[in-house]
Design a protein around this motif. Structure first.
Motif, mmCIF file in Angstrom:
data_model
loop_
_atom_site.group_PDB
_atom_site.id
_atom_site.type_symbol
_atom_site.label_atom_id
_atom_site.label_comp_id
_atom_site.label_asym_id
_atom_site.label_seq_id
_atom_site.Cartn_x
_atom_site.Cartn_y
_atom_site.Cartn_z
ATOM 1 N N TYR A 1 28.843 -14.374 37.807
ATOM 2 C CA TYR A 1 28.325 -15.071 38.975
ATOM 3 C C TYR A 1 26.829 -15.330 38.780
ATOM 4 O O TYR A 1 26.160 -14.684 37.955
ATOM 5 C CB TYR A 1 28.496 -14.220 40.236
ATOM 6 N N VAL A 2 26.287 -16.264 39.541
ATOM 7 C CA VAL A 2 24.846 -16.520 39.604
ATOM 8 C C VAL A 2 24.432 -16.317 41.062
ATOM 9 O O VAL A 2 24.938 -16.996 41.953
ATOM 10 C CB VAL A 2 24.502 -17.952 39.160
ATOM 11 N N ILE A 3 23.548 -15.357 41.297
ATOM 12 C CA ILE A 3 23.107 -15.050 42.661
ATOM 13 C C ILE A 3 21.597 -14.836 42.627
ATOM 14 O O ILE A 3 21.099 -14.047 41.822
ATOM 15 C CB ILE A 3 23.780 -13.773 43.203
ATOM 16 N N GLN B 1 15.774 -20.267 50.236
ATOM 17 C CA GLN B 1 17.229 -20.319 50.184
ATOM 18 C C GLN B 1 17.798 -19.342 49.159
ATOM 19 O O GLN B 1 17.158 -19.023 48.154
ATOM 20 C CB GLN B 1 17.715 -21.732 49.850
ATOM 21 N N VAL B 2 19.015 -18.894 49.433
ATOM 22 C CA VAL B 2 19.806 -18.118 48.484
ATOM 23 C C VAL B 2 20.702 -19.089 47.725
ATOM 24 O O VAL B 2 21.232 -20.035 48.313
ATOM 25 C CB VAL B 2 20.668 -17.072 49.217
ATOM 26 N N VAL B 3 20.848 -18.878 46.431
ATOM 27 C CA VAL B 3 21.692 -19.733 45.599
ATOM 28 C C VAL B 3 22.817 -18.891 45.012
ATOM 29 O O VAL B 3 22.577 -17.793 44.494
ATOM 30 C CB VAL B 3 20.886 -20.393 44.465
ATOM 31 N N VAL B 4 24.048 -19.384 45.090
ATOM 32 C CA VAL B 4 25.222 -18.660 44.596
ATOM 33 C C VAL B 4 26.131 -19.635 43.850
ATOM 34 O O VAL B 4 26.458 -20.708 44.368
ATOM 35 C CB VAL B 4 26.019 -18.008 45.747
ATOM 36 N N LEU B 5 26.548 -19.269 42.633
ATOM 37 C CA LEU B 5 27.507 -20.054 41.868
ATOM 38 C C LEU B 5 28.614 -19.142 41.352
ATOM 39 O O LEU B 5 28.361 -17.984 40.984
ATOM 40 C CB LEU B 5 26.836 -20.736 40.672
ATOM 41 N N ASN B 6 29.819 -19.674 41.309
ATOM 42 C CA ASN B 6 30.935 -18.946 40.717
ATOM 43 C C ASN B 6 30.818 -18.941 39.196
ATOM 44 O O ASN B 6 30.130 -19.784 38.614
ATOM 45 C CB ASN B 6 32.258 -19.612 41.112
ATOM 46 N N PRO B 7 31.521 -18.037 38.517
ATOM 47 C CA PRO B 7 31.529 -18.055 37.046
ATOM 48 C C PRO B 7 32.117 -19.358 36.511
ATOM 49 O O PRO B 7 32.976 -19.990 37.147
ATOM 50 C CB PRO B 7 32.435 -16.868 36.695
ATOM 51 N N ASP B 8 31.646 -19.747 35.336
ATOM 52 C CA ASP B 8 32.185 -20.889 34.589
ATOM 53 C C ASP B 8 32.022 -22.221 35.295
ATOM 54 O O ASP B 8 32.779 -23.168 35.051
ATOM 55 C CB ASP B 8 33.657 -20.658 34.245
ATOM 56 N N VAL B 9 31.022 -22.323 36.173
ATOM 57 C CA VAL B 9 30.708 -23.593 36.820
ATOM 58 C C VAL B 9 29.600 -24.284 36.023
ATOM 59 O O VAL B 9 28.516 -23.725 35.840
ATOM 60 C CB VAL B 9 30.262 -23.385 38.275
ATOM 61 N N PHE C 1 20.054 -12.957 39.715
ATOM 62 C CA PHE C 1 20.952 -11.953 39.166
ATOM 63 C C PHE C 1 22.148 -12.663 38.558
ATOM 64 O O PHE C 1 22.567 -13.729 39.026
ATOM 65 C CB PHE C 1 21.484 -11.024 40.266
ATOM 66 N N TYR C 2 22.754 -12.017 37.540
ATOM 67 C CA TYR C 2 23.980 -12.537 36.944
ATOM 68 C C TYR C 2 25.015 -11.405 36.892
ATOM 69 O O TYR C 2 25.303 -10.855 35.829
ATOM 70 C CB TYR C 2 23.684 -13.092 35.541
ATOM 71 N N THR D 1 32.016 -21.457 48.074
ATOM 72 C CA THR D 1 32.083 -22.909 48.211
ATOM 73 C C THR D 1 30.695 -23.513 48.320
ATOM 74 O O THR D 1 30.384 -24.527 47.679
ATOM 75 C CB THR D 1 32.911 -23.292 49.442
ATOM 76 N N ASP D 2 29.831 -22.908 49.131
ATOM 77 C CA ASP D 2 28.469 -23.396 49.333
ATOM 78 C C ASP D 2 27.539 -22.794 48.284
ATOM 79 O O ASP D 2 27.537 -21.572 48.071
ATOM 80 C CB ASP D 2 27.973 -23.040 50.728
ATOM 81 N N ALA D 3 26.742 -23.636 47.646
ATOM 82 C CA ALA D 3 25.836 -23.163 46.599
ATOM 83 C C ALA D 3 24.490 -22.724 47.154
ATOM 84 O O ALA D 3 23.885 -21.775 46.651
ATOM 85 C CB ALA D 3 25.634 -24.256 45.551
ATOM 86 N N GLU D 4 23.987 -23.430 48.171
ATOM 87 C CA GLU D 4 22.703 -23.062 48.775
ATOM 88 C C GLU D 4 22.969 -22.478 50.162
ATOM 89 O O GLU D 4 23.649 -23.089 50.985
ATOM 90 C CB GLU D 4 21.768 -24.264 48.906
ATOM 91 N N LEU D 5 22.416 -21.307 50.421
ATOM 92 C CA LEU D 5 22.673 -20.599 51.675
ATOM 93 C C LEU D 5 21.363 -20.392 52.429
ATOM 94 O O LEU D 5 20.367 -19.950 51.843
ATOM 95 C CB LEU D 5 23.309 -19.235 51.398
ATOM 96 N N ASP D 6 21.364 -20.710 53.702
ATOM 97 C CA ASP D 6 20.220 -20.431 54.570
ATOM 98 C C ASP D 6 20.513 -19.147 55.338
ATOM 99 O O ASP D 6 21.174 -19.161 56.379
ATOM 100 C CB ASP D 6 19.987 -21.603 55.529
ATOM 101 N N ASP D 7 20.064 -18.038 54.808
ATOM 102 C CA ASP D 7 20.355 -16.715 55.354
ATOM 103 C C ASP D 7 19.130 -15.836 55.111
ATOM 104 O O ASP D 7 19.040 -15.143 54.091
ATOM 105 C CB ASP D 7 21.594 -16.130 54.678
ATOM 106 N N PRO D 8 18.164 -15.848 56.015
ATOM 107 C CA PRO D 8 16.906 -15.117 55.795
ATOM 108 C C PRO D 8 17.098 -13.629 55.524
ATOM 109 O O PRO D 8 16.393 -13.057 54.681
ATOM 110 C CB PRO D 8 16.135 -15.347 57.096
ATOM 111 N N ALA D 9 18.026 -12.977 56.216
ATOM 112 C CA ALA D 9 18.233 -11.553 56.003
ATOM 113 C C ALA D 9 18.760 -11.287 54.592
ATOM 114 O O ALA D 9 18.332 -10.340 53.911
ATOM 115 C CB ALA D 9 19.205 -11.002 57.044
ATOM 116 N N LEU D 10 19.683 -12.123 54.136
ATOM 117 C CA LEU D 10 20.205 -11.969 52.781
ATOM 118 C C LEU D 10 19.132 -12.291 51.750
ATOM 119 O O LEU D 10 19.030 -11.616 50.718
ATOM 120 C CB LEU D 10 21.415 -12.887 52.590
#
Length: 294
Positions: free
Chosen positions: A49-51, A74-82, A98-99, A122-131
């Motif tokens: 993963y990419v976080i 923003q927080v960024v999240v990608l699934n593996p092999d994308v 992090f990976y 599903t969402d790559a960019e997340l607006d979540d200040p606490a996270l």
């Protein structure tokens, strides 16, 4: 003033900076702290993963065939092999990434829920200040040589489970390996067995019994990239494994099918963000891995 404050109080300029290291206590998870004003990533994938968080500026990138924008905060999240790339907007950007392995994130989510799950996003960019704060705090803690192990373990568990439970799809799972067409599986096997040698498209097509054009079409549809892109990614992943050992860089370049050490360094940095030597220092517990990306 920490790295985040230094980057957000002044425009990104001058030489790019990157520091990459591995956390063996977290399944060898790679961690990257970088500031890029000039560096652009070539299209590539991760088997993890990419976080991470964008701490300053704006990153532009193409993912799943769509042009995307990730902004500071923003927080960024990608699934593996994308398949994705990455490049700075005019002002550049800084991020902490992090990976985590499939097993690490899956176990964290499964432990929290009391049942086996494997998150997908599903969402790559997340607006979540606490996270955002939780991920940034964990990253800073891991970079601190005086860190307290118990606190880091707690912060890591909280951050990983928060990503999975608050933003992950916990009802499905990652695409199982081997579900692609048989010809594509055979092509991948052929490429995996020729990491150290030149490969011609005609030889690959003959090996799987398809025309060159048809092979390119079905391979891209199933894998998300061309056979050349796949082969390059596999060579880089193999090089990362070898960089944990004693082989000289020139020997690793040859073992992974690169023309020479310069070609190896150029392709490796285009996909990973740091040079092979820098990556090796970050993978070696007796060296600190700090410095400019060469």
């Amino acid at each position: 003033m920490d790295q985040h404050d230094a980057l957000t109080r002044a425009p990104l300029r001058g030489r790019d900076f990157a520091r990459l290291w591995r956390e063996r206590r977290f399944d060898g998870m790679e961690c990257l702290n970088a500031r890029f004003h000039h560096h652009s990533y070539a299209p590539h994938t991760h088997d993890t993963y990419v976080i991470g968080v964008i701490t300053a500026g704006t990153e532009l990138y193409r993912c799943r065939g769509v042009e995307r924008v990730a902004r500071a905060g923003q927080v960024v999240v990608l699934n593996p092999d994308v398949l994705h790339d990455g490049r700075p907007a005019d002002s550049g950007y800084a991020y902490r990434m992090f990976y985590p392995s499939v097993g690490l994130l899956g176990q964290a989510a499964s432990d929290a829920l009391g049942r086996a799950v494997q998150p997908t996003f599903t969402d790559a960019e997340l607006d979540d200040p606490a996270l955002f704060d939780a991920i940034r705090s964990l990253h800073l803690g891991l970079e601190d040589s005086a860190r307290e192990t118990l606190r880091i373990d707690t912060d890591a568990l909280r951050a990983l489970t928060a990503v999975a439970l608050r933003h992950g799809n916990l009802t499905g799972g990652l695409r199982p390996v081997g579900r692609e067409p048989l010809a594509v599986r055979r092509a991948r096997d052929f490429l995996d067995s020729h990491l150290d040698a030149p490969v011609e498209l005609s030889d690959l097509a003959d090996a799987v019994g398809l025309s060159r054009f048809h092979l390119l079409r079905v391979f891209r549809a199933a894998v998300g990239t061309t056979p050349h892109g796949y082969l390059t990614g596999r060579r880089v992943r193999r090089a990362k494994e070898l960089l944990a050992g004693p082989l000289p860089l020139a020997d690793i370049a040859m073992a992974c099918g690169f023309c020479d050490q310069a070609h190896f360094s150029r392709v490796f940095k285009a996909q990973i963000g740091v040079s092979p030597g820098h990556y090796r220092r970050g993978s070696n517990p007796v060296q600190d891995g700090v410095g400019q990306a060469a």
